[in-house]
Design an enzyme around this catalytic site. Structure first.
Site, PDB file in Angstrom:
ATOM      1  N   GLU A  67      -3.128   7.515  -4.258  1.00  0.00           N
ATOM      2  CA  GLU A  67      -3.112   6.262  -3.508  1.00  0.00           C
ATOM      3  C   GLU A  67      -2.975   5.112  -4.491  1.00  0.00           C
ATOM      4  O   GLU A  67      -3.700   5.064  -5.486  1.00  0.00           O
ATOM      5  CB  GLU A  67      -4.422   6.120  -2.709  1.00  0.00           C
ATOM      6  CG  GLU A  67      -4.459   4.887  -1.823  1.00  0.00           C
ATOM      7  CD  GLU A  67      -5.777   4.767  -1.040  1.00  0.00           C
ATOM      8  OE1 GLU A  67      -5.780   5.000   0.172  1.00  0.00           O
ATOM      9  OE2 GLU A  67      -6.810   4.456  -1.661  1.00  0.00           O
TER      10      GLU A  67
ATOM     11  N   TYR B 119       0.866  -1.190   0.000  1.00  0.00           N
ATOM     12  CA  TYR B 119       0.000   0.000   0.000  1.00  0.00           C
ATOM     13  C   TYR B 119       0.893   1.227   0.000  1.00  0.00           C
ATOM     14  O   TYR B 119       1.896   1.279   0.720  1.00  0.00           O
ATOM     15  CB  TYR B 119      -0.876   0.008   1.263  1.00  0.00           C
ATOM     16  CG  TYR B 119      -1.718   1.256   1.423  1.00  0.00           C
ATOM     17  CD1 TYR B 119      -2.986   1.333   0.860  1.00  0.00           C
ATOM     18  CD2 TYR B 119      -1.238   2.364   2.130  1.00  0.00           C
ATOM     19  CE1 TYR B 119      -3.757   2.482   0.998  1.00  0.00           C
ATOM     20  CE2 TYR B 119      -2.000   3.507   2.268  1.00  0.00           C
ATOM     21  CZ  TYR B 119      -3.259   3.562   1.698  1.00  0.00           C
ATOM     22  OH  TYR B 119      -4.017   4.696   1.829  1.00  0.00           O
TER      23      TYR B 119
END
Lengths: 392, 290
Positions: free
Chosen positions: A197, A109
């Site tokens: 993101e 992530y």
């Protein structure tokens, strides 16, 4: 401005971040043709909506042949999706992305955003990416690593090599992660983003890194210097035509599903008015914040949007005239809108602050019938009652 | 007395010759604010509103002794104007400009760190000290000199609460709008601390709304300092529809704060008097003081 996944990936890929090969389609036929052109052995068909958590809502489907891609596209296109992030209003799927399926051995992530409290740009990273990362982070404070970045001229700087090693133990892959981080930081500044993101950043069997999903939000206030990104704005599918139109008239307008039209100056007062309305048992048909720069004709336009909404049974005006936006400007706007429309619903008005008395005179002189309230709580009560009577 | 400004505070206006600045600076002068100079690059040596105009903040400070600046510069140039004022070591900057790019504000915050300057805003209605002066765009009709401090995230709700505290016979020592942008200068908890330390403020009203985590930080300050002065809070947005979200980073960066219910619960735990809705703030303060 939020970008669709396919736009976000195109933007990041321009900064050297690897993404799977893909095409975008708005029809079932086009989806099939795209799959044939891509010629992959496995496909992912992804609904293009401006919210995350699509997987659990069925917005992401797998296919192994172009015919299966068409079936998946048929199931998604034109339908509505509600995910944990769309809010109560479903998002209609107007396009799908057809992408090569990449098998992830592990999922990382990686995000960059702005922490409002510290006023810094921060990079967030985790060795364990994937859909439910937010829930997992609540139970595990070490899941997400955090690196504050420094804005140095046009560069965002930080020790990316060490930060990459903190989430990736394989030194060769960590080197690649550091490069992705560096490129992401460059993309963030160069596009005036407030959020980028990648979740997940896949590590493949062969040790390659690929961004499987990406989210990018661009700062609307910086679009004046990002002409190259403005094209995404026109390509982006507008959430609501009325809302965009209101924007052009210096109004923040958001359609809701209740029966009481709300006309308020200032976002805080508008939120507080909706609270009072809900306490009185009323349901707002919209949120409206009249900006200080709105003219009476802008306001007439906004009031017209409310009069044209067939769900509206009563209208509540709560205006506190300030240094710039005086009550009489708003009264003039209301008068113009009432002249333009034949529709009449109970109108409850509370004026306070700059030129409150004069505003009442303006409405009286225009022959507009309304109930005047002394304070905002009384105004909310009367409006809620009037809407219930009209509906009965 | 008030917070942030004193009777001696002299003010310059960056961007004085603009249309909006001219309008509001005229109002500030008639309110009695000690506005002494304008700063407009390229227009040094002129006079505007009977005030001398200088080409730089440094020149204006040197010539007039002004220690505060009101920034009325368009968003493209607002950050540069704020940084110029920080580098000239002014004590106070109030920026009313809306729509300043957020990365520009990150730069301004970097310049503020370790400086002598306090910044209010941007996208703030400013600072009003009734009877002393006005640095900003707020209405003054309902303001009265008094002993209640108001720290607010919302300009429109500040006007509302000023009216209520005046009607309740309390008046205001100072009102401060911290501004509506995500990255800004003075925060709600910092404004609260200034009021706690001000001998001329007897009660403090904090006006918050959904989003961000400053109301939670206010609760932390109150837990730590256990003030004797009553603190009343209003948090708008209890019934706001949930917002559409993009991804997880926002929630992860701020560690999940934000809903009105959460904020109210945190403030209540800290011993703050909660005004249930926006119509009861003045009354809640009057009850808390008696």
């Amino acid at each position: 401005m939020d970008l669709y996944e396919h736009q976000a990936k195109r933007l990041l890929s321009a900064y050297g971040i690897p993404v799977p090969i893909s095409e975008v389609a708005e029809t079932v036929d086009a989806a099939g043709q795209a799959a044939r052109r891509l010629g992959c052995t496995g496909f992912v068909v992804k609904a293009q909506i401006l919210a995350g958590d699509r997987m659990s809502a069925g917005g992401i489907r797998f296919a192994s042949t172009p015919v299966e891609v068409e079936t998946a596209a048929r199931a998604l296109l034109g339908n509505e999706l509600v995910t944990s992030q769309t809010g109560p209003n479903a998002a209609r799927v107007k396009a799908v992305q057809i992408e090569e399926q990449v098998i992830a051995r592990r999922m990382l992530y990686l995000a960059i955003t702005i922490d409002p409290l510290s006023g810094e740009v921060v990079m967030l990273a985790s060795a364990k990416g994937g859909d439910d990362i937010e829930t997992r982070a609540r139970g595990d404070s070490l899941l997400i690593q955090r690196l504050p970045l420094r804005l140095d001229g046009a560069r965002l700087t930080g020790d990316f090599a060490a930060f990459a090693r903190s989430i990736e133990s394989d030194p060769r892959i960590a080197e690649g992660v550091a490069v992705v981080m560096q490129n992401r930081a460059a993309a963030f500044v160069a596009s005036d983003a407030t959020l980028t993101e990648i979740n997940p950043l896949a590590v493949t069997e062969s040790g390659h890194l690929v961004a499987l999903d990406a989210k990018v939000t661009i700062d609307d206030n910086a679009l004046f210097r990002r002409g190259d990104l403005a094209r995404f704005k026109s390509a982006a599918i507008a959430p609501d035509r009325d809302e965009l139109e209101a924007q052009e008239h210096q109004l923040n307008y958001l359609k809701l599903d209740g029966s009481i039209g709300c006309v308020v100056n200032g976002a805080g007062l508008a939120l507080a008015t909706i609270d009072l309305l809900a306490d009185a048992g009323g349901r707002p048909a919209n949120f409206m914040d009249i900006r200080t720069t709105a003219s009476s004709l802008d306001i007439a336009h906004g009031f017209g949007l409310i009069l044209a909404n067939p769900q509206v049974r009563a209208i509540l005006v709560n205006v506190h005239g300030g240094g710039m936006q005086r009550c009489d400007t708003i009264a003039e706007g209301i008068a113009v809108a009432m002249r333009r429309s034949a529709r009449r619903v109970p109108l409850v008005i509370r004026f306070a602050g700059n030129n409150a008395a004069y505003a009442a005179t303006v409405l009286k002189n225009s022959g507009i019938a309304y109930t005047s309230a002394n304070d905002m709580a009384e105004a909310a009560r009367i409006a809620a009652l009037a809407a219930r009577k009209e509906a009965a | 007395m008030a917070i942030l400004v004193t009777p001696e505070t002299k003010v310059m206006c960056q961007g004085l010759t603009g249309r909006t600045a001219t309008f509001h600076c005229g109002r500030m002068l008639s309110y009695g604010t000690r506005l002494v100079a304008g700063v407009v690059p390229g227009k040094g040596g002129r006079t505007h509103l009977d005030l001398p105009v200088y080409a730089s903040v440094g020149e204006a400070k040197g010539a007039t002794g002004a220690s505060a600046s009101l920034v009325f510069v368009p968003p493209q140039h607002a950050a540069a104007a704020m940084i110029e004022a920080i580098e000239a070591e002014l004590e106070l900057i109030v920026c009313v400009t809306e729509r300043v790019p957020v990365l520009d504000m990150v730069r301004v915050r970097q310049a503020l760190a370790g400086s002598k300057t306090r910044l209010v805003g941007p996208n703030s209605q400013g600072v009003l000290a009734p009877g002393l002066g006005q640095l900003g765009v707020m209405a003054t009709v309902d303001a009265r000199k008094g002993r209640i401090g108001i720290a607010s995230r919302s300009a429109s709700l500040t006007s509302e609460v000023v009216l209520q505290t005046t009607n309740a016979g309390l008046g205001q020592s100072t009102t401060v709008g911290v501004g509506g942008d995500p990255v800004h200068g003075l925060s709600l908890p910092e404004a609260l601390e200034l009021f706690l330390d001000d001998p001329d403020t007897d009660g403090i009203i904090v006006i918050g709304e959904i989003g961000g985590s400053e109301e939670e930080a206010v609760a932390d300050v109150i837990q730590r300092r256990k003030p004797k002065k009553p603190v009343v809070a209003l948090v708008a947005g209890r019934h706001a529809p949930p917002e559409r979200r993009m991804g997880h980073a926002g929630a992860l960066a701020t560690r999940g704060a934000g809903s009105a219910t959460q904020k109210i619960a945190a403030l209540e735990r800290a011993g703050v008097h909660i005004a249930h809705d926006a119509s009861r703030v003045g009354q809640t303060m009057r009850d808390a003081l008696s």
